[in-house]
Design a protein around this motif. Structure first.
Motif, PDB file in Angstrom:
ATOM      1  N   ALA A   1      -0.112   4.323   2.913  1.00  0.00           N
ATOM      2  CA  ALA A   1      -0.991   4.835   1.848  1.00  0.00           C
ATOM      3  C   ALA A   1      -0.851   6.345   1.758  1.00  0.00           C
ATOM      4  O   ALA A   1      -0.776   7.047   2.768  1.00  0.00           O
ATOM      5  N   SER A   2      -0.807   6.860   0.539  1.00  0.00           N
ATOM      6  CA  SER A   2      -0.610   8.303   0.346  1.00  0.00           C
ATOM      7  C   SER A   2      -1.875   9.093   0.624  1.00  0.00           C
ATOM      8  O   SER A   2      -1.822  10.237   1.081  1.00  0.00           O
ATOM      9  N   SER A   3      -3.034   8.496   0.329  1.00  0.00           N
ATOM     10  CA  SER A   3      -4.308   9.164   0.611  1.00  0.00           C
ATOM     11  C   SER A   3      -5.384   8.109   0.814  1.00  0.00           C
ATOM     12  O   SER A   3      -5.337   7.030   0.212  1.00  0.00           O
ATOM     13  N   ILE A   4      -6.339   8.444   1.675  1.00  0.00           N
ATOM     14  CA  ILE A   4      -7.428   7.516   1.983  1.00  0.00           C
ATOM     15  C   ILE A   4      -8.741   8.267   1.881  1.00  0.00           C
ATOM     16  O   ILE A   4      -8.943   9.299   2.530  1.00  0.00           O
ATOM     17  N   THR A   5      -9.632   7.742   1.043  1.00  0.00           N
ATOM     18  CA  THR A   5     -10.973   8.296   0.886  1.00  0.00           C
ATOM     19  C   THR A   5     -11.971   7.268   1.415  1.00  0.00           C
ATOM     20  O   THR A   5     -11.888   6.093   1.073  1.00  0.00           O
ATOM     21  N   VAL A   6     -12.899   7.719   2.250  1.00  0.00           N
ATOM     22  CA  VAL A   6     -13.915   6.837   2.819  1.00  0.00           C
ATOM     23  C   VAL A   6     -15.284   7.325   2.375  1.00  0.00           C
ATOM     24  O   VAL A   6     -15.592   8.528   2.447  1.00  0.00           O
ATOM     25  N   CYS A   7     -16.119   6.402   1.914  1.00  0.00           N
ATOM     26  CA  CYS A   7     -17.475   6.718   1.466  1.00  0.00           C
ATOM     27  C   CYS A   7     -18.486   5.930   2.291  1.00  0.00           C
ATOM     28  O   CYS A   7     -18.304   4.723   2.515  1.00  0.00           O
TER      29      CYS A   7
ATOM     30  N   LEU B   1       0.806  -1.222   0.000  1.00  0.00           N
ATOM     31  CA  LEU B   1       0.000   0.000   0.000  1.00  0.00           C
ATOM     32  C   LEU B   1       0.839   1.271   0.000  1.00  0.00           C
ATOM     33  O   LEU B   1       0.275   2.379  -0.002  1.00  0.00           O
ATOM     34  N   ALA B   2       2.136   1.156   0.019  1.00  0.00           N
ATOM     35  CA  ALA B   2       2.986   2.343   0.068  1.00  0.00           C
ATOM     36  C   ALA B   2       2.688   3.266  -1.111  1.00  0.00           C
ATOM     37  O   ALA B   2       2.682   2.839  -2.270  1.00  0.00           O
TER      38      ALA B   2
ATOM     39  N   LEU C   1     -13.430   1.559   9.102  1.00  0.00           N
ATOM     40  CA  LEU C   1     -12.603   2.418   9.947  1.00  0.00           C
ATOM     41  C   LEU C   1     -11.253   1.780  10.218  1.00  0.00           C
ATOM     42  O   LEU C   1     -10.208   2.442  10.177  1.00  0.00           O
ATOM     43  N   THR C   2     -11.280   0.471  10.484  1.00  0.00           N
ATOM     44  CA  THR C   2     -10.023  -0.242  10.717  1.00  0.00           C
ATOM     45  C   THR C   2      -9.178  -0.262   9.447  1.00  0.00           C
ATOM     46  O   THR C   2      -7.951  -0.079   9.497  1.00  0.00           O
ATOM     47  N   ALA C   3      -9.823  -0.474   8.304  1.00  0.00           N
ATOM     48  CA  ALA C   3      -9.095  -0.488   7.034  1.00  0.00           C
ATOM     49  C   ALA C   3      -8.427   0.859   6.774  1.00  0.00           C
ATOM     50  O   ALA C   3      -7.282   0.914   6.301  1.00  0.00           O
ATOM     51  N   SER C   4      -9.115   1.939   7.069  1.00  0.00           N
ATOM     52  CA  SER C   4      -8.553   3.263   6.870  1.00  0.00           C
ATOM     53  C   SER C   4      -7.302   3.453   7.724  1.00  0.00           C
ATOM     54  O   SER C   4      -6.250   3.883   7.233  1.00  0.00           O
ATOM     55  N   ALA C   5      -7.408   3.127   9.002  1.00  0.00           N
ATOM     56  CA  ALA C   5      -6.265   3.286   9.908  1.00  0.00           C
ATOM     57  C   ALA C   5      -5.119   2.357   9.539  1.00  0.00           C
ATOM     58  O   ALA C   5      -3.948   2.765   9.529  1.00  0.00           O
ATOM     59  N   MET C   6      -5.434   1.101   9.220  1.00  0.00           N
ATOM     60  CA  MET C   6      -4.382   0.145   8.896  1.00  0.00           C
ATOM     61  C   MET C   6      -3.690   0.526   7.591  1.00  0.00           C
ATOM     62  O   MET C   6      -2.469   0.383   7.453  1.00  0.00           O
ATOM     63  N   ALA C   7      -4.461   1.011   6.622  1.00  0.00           N
ATOM     64  CA  ALA C   7      -3.863   1.445   5.361  1.00  0.00           C
ATOM     65  C   ALA C   7      -2.918   2.627   5.590  1.00  0.00           C
ATOM     66  O   ALA C   7      -1.833   2.698   4.998  1.00  0.00           O
TER      67      ALA C   7
END
Length: 381
Positions: free
Chosen positions: A225-231, A199-200, A214-220
């Protein structure tokens, strides 16, 4: 003569323990005193449950949207302390010998490790699979019955760990509310991210802001991860996502409006179970992207997929259900290191004693809570 803890733990033991037994949707949970196993076989453990968090699949079962064999004891996100062992052969996933008094979490499944699926790396699809919180108990189970796998779920005072269960001993310092969901939600996310690959510097899109999302966002984020978008469909959950490393939040009702500004993504994680989200994720996947579907654990409408687009855009589409043992260890390590980096403990919004489990089931806020917890030793309020 003094006996070792392993030897003393195998002594004959005959007493009852309390469990909340599920008989079907619309029926009250029955508080029953059931007979504990008098002896344990090699590789088994008798664990005093200290906390059980209620997963979305538990609510689906209680509401009749998911079918489970009955009667059964629900609950598979379980934390406890080892009180008895069948012998001294049991080790955790780090290779550490399990001892009486250890605080442990364990896999949602018990597998044989010998069948074709197990040997191909899919122990969660074992041909002799047994699942915690999803297994029937004998119809005649009660104080006078001592047969079958009775204590198989988390809504009880104890759980009977059977051979093929993978355990991890956890630090006593980490809060129950942080570590308890590790054996379902967190480990499943670890499996999804393993499947997605490195994911780098990736642009990650997560559909669903429940505990999985929520866990996926934090773990990523922890993996670079350079950016995380949650819908999500819920504005309040999107506010919460901002506290779990989301750089950008999108309300589903505004998806089409915001689509031109969203750009494309290297990794799409579908955690909501929505067919529409799956189609939306494919539409914004960049060349070479990985799409990992996790949330669709019950029947959904069909998804329109154009094979040519998958081929020309070199997309990878994966399904993840449950996880491998190594994912559980990854999940424990993640929460041990980052459990307070993000406010995981706050995701358990209500805690009930086992004696109040019916109140917990009937309580309307539980339908919108990320998690509630049942603690058998908690005093009734």
């Amino acid at each position: 003569m003094h006996q070792s803890s392993a030897a003393s733990s195998t002594a004959t033991h005959s007493r009852t323990a309390l469990a909340a037994v599920f008989h079907g949707p619309g029926k009250p949970l029955e508080m029953m005193q059931l007979l504990a196993p008098s002896e344990l076989a090699p590789g088994e453990a008798w664990v005093r449950i200290t906390c059980c968090t209620m997963c979305g699949s538990d609510w689906s079962t209680l509401d009749g949207h998911r079918q489970e064999p009955v009667p059964c004891i629900l609950g598979h996100e379980i934390l406890g302390v080892v009180e008895r062992l069948g012998d001294d052969s049991l080790s955790d996933l780090r290779g550490r010998k399990i001892k009486v008094g250890d605080r442990v979490v364990w896999s949602v499944t018990a597998s044989c490790d010998e069948c074709r699926n197990c040997k191909r790396g899919f122990p969660q699809k074992c041909e002799q699979l047994r699942k915690y919180g999803h297994s029937p108990i004998p119809e005649q189970a009660g104080p006078q019955a001592d047969q079958g796998w009775v204590f198989s779920g988390g809504l009880a005072e104890y759980c009977h760990l059977v051979p093929g269960t993978k355990l991890v001993a956890v630090d006593h310092e980490i809060a129950d509310e942080i570590i308890c969901p590790v054996s379902c939600a967190t480990a499943t996310v670890a499996a999804a991210l393993r499947t997605a690959g490195d994911l780098a510097n990736c642009r990650v899109l997560v559909f669903g802001a429940g505990l999985l999302g929520l866990t996926a966002s934090a773990m990523a984020k922890s993996r670079g991860a350079s950016s995380i978008t949650v819908c999500d469909t819920d504005p309040q959950r999107l506010e919460l996502a901002q506290r779990f490393a989301a750089d950008r939040c999108v309300l589903w009702s505004e998806w089409a409006q915001r689509l031109p500004s969203l750009g494309q993504f290297d990794v799409v994680l579908e955690m909501s179970g929505s067919s529409q989200a799956t189609e939306a994720g494919i539409s914004v996947a960049d060349t070479g992207a990985s799409l990992v579907l996790v949330g669709a654990v019950r029947p959904t409408p069909a998804v329109e997929i154009f094979p040519e687009q998958l081929v020309r855009r070199v997309l990878s589409l994966h399904g993840v259900h449950n996880y491998r043992p190594a994912d559980l260890l990854t999940a424990v390590d993640f929460l041990t290191e980052h459990g307070t980096t993000w406010p995981f403990a706050e995701l358990v919004s209500r805690v009930y004693p086992l004696s109040d489990v019916s109140l917990a089931v009937d309580d309307s806020p539980r339908r919108t809570a990320i998690r509630i917890a049942i603690k058998p030793s908690l005093e009734k309020t």
